[in-house]
Design an enzyme around this catalytic site. Structure first.
Site, PDB file in Angstrom:
ATOM      1  N   SER A 179      81.370  94.136  -3.201  1.00  8.03           N
ATOM      2  CA  SER A 179      81.721  92.961  -3.994  1.00  8.03           C
ATOM      3  C   SER A 179      81.587  91.682  -3.149  1.00  8.03           C
ATOM      4  CB  SER A 179      83.130  93.126  -4.567  1.00  8.03           C
ATOM      5  OG  SER A 179      83.414  92.141  -5.535  1.00  8.03           O
ATOM      6  N   ASP A 225      78.162  97.085 -14.405  1.00  4.23           N
ATOM      7  CA  ASP A 225      78.994  96.135 -13.676  1.00  4.23           C
ATOM      8  C   ASP A 225      79.270  94.903 -14.539  1.00  4.23           C
ATOM      9  OD1 ASP A 225      80.185  94.378 -11.841  1.00  4.23           O
ATOM     10  OD2 ASP A 225      78.892  95.023 -10.189  1.00  4.23           O
ATOM     11  N   HIS A 257      81.393  98.215 -11.352  1.00  2.95           N
ATOM     12  CA  HIS A 257      81.551  97.390 -10.161  1.00  2.95           C
ATOM     13  C   HIS A 257      82.324  98.120  -9.072  1.00  2.95           C
ATOM     14  CE1 HIS A 257      81.819  93.667  -7.890  1.00  2.95           C
ATOM     15  NE2 HIS A 257      83.130  93.829  -7.774  1.00  2.95           N
TER      16      HIS A 257
END
Length: 310
Positions: A179, A225, A257
């Site tokens: 991330s 995601d 994600h």
């Protein structure tokens, strides 16, 4: 007429024939040895043996998918109080140094997360022959640029001050992150072009273009995601990389994600192959990256340049 004999009892003519045959045999032996040497130099095994950075046995599909490699590992905790520039973490490393020093990779977690969210990568990669530093960031809200600086600070600590610094080859380093940590891995590679590999995992960054990168980069996205959609993050990251760069884009199928936060065979096998290929220059792993992997139950899409140039 009495025949002239040499001291060994042979005639001069016979002696000359014997010498001639002897010289011919020596010439044939020399040619055979030269040919054998040429063949040895051209077979893949002979070339592979010239790479001093190879670690571990020849890889197979099973070995790169295994949850553990051939190296026994240990780990040591690094307190945030003993370091500066990042928030401490955990170092995972092969216990034996018989093979020599190892390449190393620092891994950053994402927004609001701690090292526990990416801890599974530590023993998995270390058991394949890397020193792995999963880090905590100074605060869980640190942005990608800050996380990039912290990844580099962690590598500097690892190679100069850590208790395992003698196990690490400081010239063979890489970065990974999830991330915002993935966005941070791009920032780190932009700042330090000597890095050998970068792997952002479902990366997030407000900067979408990375033409400055000189580090071989594997970008991993996820088709489901909703936090960092591939259409606005991983795909533009990949498209912006220089055309001459060794690069790849792996989009996970039926993934979110947060898929990189738990043990995942697809992430592990291609991350391992990328790190081996570019940190260790281990061309034995090229077979898993080129030809390009095809869509499957776990791969929605894979793009890249083959064969690799570095």
């Amino acid at each position: 007429m009495q025949q002239l004999l040499l001291a060994d009892g042979t005639s001069p003519r016979r002696h000359r024939r014997t010498l001639s045959r002897s010289h011919a045999l020596k010439g044939m032996c020399a040619a055979a040895l030269a040919t054998a040497g040429l063949v040895a130099a051209t077979v893949p095994g002979a070339q592979a043996a010239d790479n001093p950075y190879e670690r571990g046995p020849a890889p197979t599909q099973s070995s790169i998918e295994a949850s553990r490699g051939s190296f026994a590992t240990s780990q040591t905790s690094v307190s945030s109080l003993s370091v500066s520039g990042f928030g401490g973490g955990t170092i995972y490393y092969p216990t034996s140094t018989t093979a020599g020093t190892f390449g190393a990779v620092a891994v950053s977690p994402g927004f609001t997360a701690t090292q526990s969210s990416i801890a599974w990568l530590g023993p998995r990669l270390a058991s394949q022959g890397f020193v792995v530093f999963t880090i905590d960031t100074n605060t869980t809200s640190d942005q990608p640029a800050s996380r990039g600086r912290q990844l580099l600070a962690a590598l500097d600590y690892l190679t100069t001050r850590s208790s395992v610094r003698g196990r690490v080859d400081a010239s063979r380093l890489g970065v990974m992150g999830h991330s915002m940590g993935g966005g941070g891995s791009l920032e780190a590679a932009k700042s330090r072009t000597s890095l050998k590999a970068a792997i952002p995992l479902t990366g997030w960054n407000t900067d979408k273009t990375w033409p400055e990168l000189r580090t071989p980069t594997l970008i991993v996205g996820a088709d489901g995601d909703s936090v960092a959609p591939v259409s606005s993050h991983s795909e533009p990251f990949y498209r912006s990389l220089p055309g001459s760069l060794d690069k790849a884009y792996l989009e996970l199928r039926n993934a979110s994600h947060f898929t990189p936060n738990t043990s995942n065979t697809t992430i592990a096998k291609y991350s391992l192959s990328w790190l081996k290929r570019f940190i260790d220059n281990d061309t034995r792993y090229e077979q898993f990256l080129c030809p390009l992997p095809q869509p499957s139950l776990t791969i929605a899409e894979y793009r890249g340049n083959c064969p690799h140039t570095s």
